[in-house]
Design a protein around this motif. Sequence first.
Motif, PDB file in Angstrom:
ATOM      1  N   MET A 116      -6.730 -10.938   4.606  1.00  0.00           N
ATOM      2  CA  MET A 116      -7.800 -10.030   5.015  1.00  0.00           C
ATOM      3  C   MET A 116      -8.750 -10.755   5.977  1.00  0.00           C
ATOM      4  O   MET A 116      -9.958 -10.785   5.796  1.00  0.00           O
ATOM      5  CB  MET A 116      -8.551  -9.504   3.791  1.00  0.00           C
ATOM      6  N   ALA A 117      -8.153 -11.363   7.014  1.00  0.00           N
ATOM      7  CA  ALA A 117      -8.902 -12.240   7.919  1.00  0.00           C
ATOM      8  C   ALA A 117      -9.525 -11.483   9.082  1.00  0.00           C
ATOM      9  O   ALA A 117      -8.992 -10.480   9.565  1.00  0.00           O
ATOM     10  CB  ALA A 117      -7.975 -13.336   8.446  1.00  0.00           C
ATOM     11  N   THR A 118     -10.646 -12.002   9.525  1.00  0.00           N
ATOM     12  CA  THR A 118     -11.335 -11.500  10.703  1.00  0.00           C
ATOM     13  C   THR A 118     -12.124 -12.662  11.300  1.00  0.00           C
ATOM     14  O   THR A 118     -12.136 -13.765  10.737  1.00  0.00           O
ATOM     15  CB  THR A 118     -12.262 -10.322  10.355  1.00  0.00           C
ATOM     16  N   TYR A 119     -12.780 -12.432  12.415  1.00  0.00           N
ATOM     17  CA  TYR A 119     -13.617 -13.490  12.985  1.00  0.00           C
ATOM     18  C   TYR A 119     -14.809 -12.868  13.692  1.00  0.00           C
ATOM     19  O   TYR A 119     -14.823 -11.681  14.029  1.00  0.00           O
ATOM     20  CB  TYR A 119     -12.812 -14.366  13.954  1.00  0.00           C
ATOM     21  N   GLU A 120     -15.830 -13.698  13.900  1.00  0.00           N
ATOM     22  CA  GLU A 120     -17.019 -13.248  14.629  1.00  0.00           C
ATOM     23  C   GLU A 120     -17.601 -14.432  15.380  1.00  0.00           C
ATOM     24  O   GLU A 120     -17.293 -15.594  15.079  1.00  0.00           O
ATOM     25  CB  GLU A 120     -18.052 -12.652  13.664  1.00  0.00           C
ATOM     26  N   LYS A 123      -7.235 -17.829  20.842  1.00  0.00           N
ATOM     27  CA  LYS A 123      -6.510 -18.520  19.774  1.00  0.00           C
ATOM     28  C   LYS A 123      -7.016 -18.084  18.400  1.00  0.00           C
ATOM     29  O   LYS A 123      -6.232 -17.821  17.482  1.00  0.00           O
ATOM     30  CB  LYS A 123      -6.660 -20.041  19.924  1.00  0.00           C
ATOM     31  N   ILE A 124      -8.328 -18.001  18.253  1.00  0.00           N
ATOM     32  CA  ILE A 124      -8.912 -17.608  16.968  1.00  0.00           C
ATOM     33  C   ILE A 124      -8.545 -16.167  16.638  1.00  0.00           C
ATOM     34  O   ILE A 124      -8.229 -15.836  15.494  1.00  0.00           O
ATOM     35  CB  ILE A 124     -10.446 -17.789  16.999  1.00  0.00           C
ATOM     36  N   GLU A 125      -8.592 -15.302  17.642  1.00  0.00           N
ATOM     37  CA  GLU A 125      -8.235 -13.889  17.441  1.00  0.00           C
ATOM     38  C   GLU A 125      -6.797 -13.765  16.962  1.00  0.00           C
ATOM     39  O   GLU A 125      -6.493 -13.019  16.022  1.00  0.00           O
ATOM     40  CB  GLU A 125      -8.425 -13.113  18.738  1.00  0.00           C
ATOM     41  N   ASP A 173     -21.227 -16.275  16.902  1.00  0.00           N
ATOM     42  CA  ASP A 173     -22.682 -16.261  16.746  1.00  0.00           C
ATOM     43  C   ASP A 173     -23.378 -16.438  18.093  1.00  0.00           C
ATOM     44  O   ASP A 173     -22.729 -16.585  19.140  1.00  0.00           O
ATOM     45  CB  ASP A 173     -23.141 -17.324  15.736  1.00  0.00           C
ATOM     46  N   GLU A 174     -24.702 -16.453  18.058  1.00  0.00           N
ATOM     47  CA  GLU A 174     -25.481 -16.512  19.301  1.00  0.00           C
ATOM     48  C   GLU A 174     -25.356 -17.861  20.006  1.00  0.00           C
ATOM     49  O   GLU A 174     -25.701 -17.985  21.191  1.00  0.00           O
ATOM     50  CB  GLU A 174     -26.962 -16.214  19.007  1.00  0.00           C
ATOM     51  N   ASN A 175     -24.864 -18.868  19.305  1.00  0.00           N
ATOM     52  CA  ASN A 175     -24.691 -20.191  19.903  1.00  0.00           C
ATOM     53  C   ASN A 175     -23.300 -20.392  20.499  1.00  0.00           C
ATOM     54  O   ASN A 175     -22.988 -21.478  21.013  1.00  0.00           O
ATOM     55  CB  ASN A 175     -24.958 -21.279  18.855  1.00  0.00           C
ATOM     56  N   GLY A 176     -22.460 -19.369  20.414  1.00  0.00           N
ATOM     57  CA  GLY A 176     -21.118 -19.467  20.966  1.00  0.00           C
ATOM     58  C   GLY A 176     -20.091 -20.029  20.005  1.00  0.00           C
ATOM     59  O   GLY A 176     -18.929 -20.209  20.365  1.00  0.00           O
ATOM     60  N   ASN A 177     -20.525 -20.333  18.765  1.00  0.00           N
ATOM     61  CA  ASN A 177     -19.587 -20.798  17.747  1.00  0.00           C
ATOM     62  C   ASN A 177     -18.893 -19.606  17.090  1.00  0.00           C
ATOM     63  O   ASN A 177     -19.400 -18.485  17.128  1.00  0.00           O
ATOM     64  CB  ASN A 177     -20.313 -21.622  16.677  1.00  0.00           C
ATOM     65  N   PHE A 178     -17.766 -19.853  16.475  1.00  0.00           N
ATOM     66  CA  PHE A 178     -16.999 -18.790  15.840  1.00  0.00           C
ATOM     67  C   PHE A 178     -16.929 -19.006  14.330  1.00  0.00           C
ATOM     68  O   PHE A 178     -17.015 -20.142  13.846  1.00  0.00           O
ATOM     69  CB  PHE A 178     -15.573 -18.738  16.401  1.00  0.00           C
ATOM     70  N   LEU A 179     -16.768 -17.913  13.611  1.00  0.00           N
ATOM     71  CA  LEU A 179     -16.573 -17.965  12.166  1.00  0.00           C
ATOM     72  C   LEU A 179     -15.290 -17.216  11.840  1.00  0.00           C
ATOM     73  O   LEU A 179     -15.184 -16.012  12.066  1.00  0.00           O
ATOM     74  CB  LEU A 179     -17.758 -17.326  11.435  1.00  0.00           C
ATOM     75  N   LEU A 180     -14.286 -17.956  11.359  1.00  0.00           N
ATOM     76  CA  LEU A 180     -13.040 -17.348  10.895  1.00  0.00           C
ATOM     77  C   LEU A 180     -13.226 -17.038   9.419  1.00  0.00           C
ATOM     78  O   LEU A 180     -13.508 -17.935   8.617  1.00  0.00           O
ATOM     79  CB  LEU A 180     -11.868 -18.302  11.101  1.00  0.00           C
TER      80      LEU A 180
END
Length: 210
Positions: free
Chosen positions: A142-146, A128-130, A148-155
């Motif tokens: 100019m959106a992207t996402y990543e 969904k985030i992708e 983190d090591e805790n399994g959370n996402f950053l949009l």
Amino acid sequence: MNNNVPENERAIWILKNEGEKTLKELSQALGVTTEGARFQLLKLSNDGYVKSESRAKGRGRPQQFWSLTKKGHSKFPDSHSELTLRLINKIKENLGEETLTELISSTGQDTLQNYLNSIPDTATLEEKIEKLAELRKQEGYMATYEQDENGNFLLIENHCPICAAATLCQGFCSTELNTFQSVLGPNTKVERVDHILAGARRCAYLISKK
């Protein structure tokens, strides 16, 4: 990197998408020597697009950090900003603040429905985030996402094509946050952690499971 970017503006594109960089970091991103990167930066600095700041980072001599100026950010246009601002002011003057709020909410519902039609409810959170990042990128954010090591996402949205309108009426920003929350579902928490209107270089949303 966007291959359609002119050679002499590649540094601007990198700084917009990735934030401030040292000369060495930028030379690596550009794939050129430090002297080649310095030449580009000095020219862009003379044209008013970039600036540098000397800052200590750990031990050793201070380093120069390069970032975009206001003029540099303006290379990425605010969609129809002048017309949009005039329309917003006219709505406020003639129809009132409440009507403007209703119009923004209605537009937000249209956007939400478009996202829901494009993003399957059965998709995983990352899927969904992708897809959301892809849709926002198509809209000029100019959106992207990543993740983190805790399994959370950053949009991440490195540009706001409606910044002028959002500055005048922050209802756009609250509607945007509510839209993301609705798209990603009730079991997901969406929190804005960076905000262009608050002085950050980008808008960013921390997304986690409740």
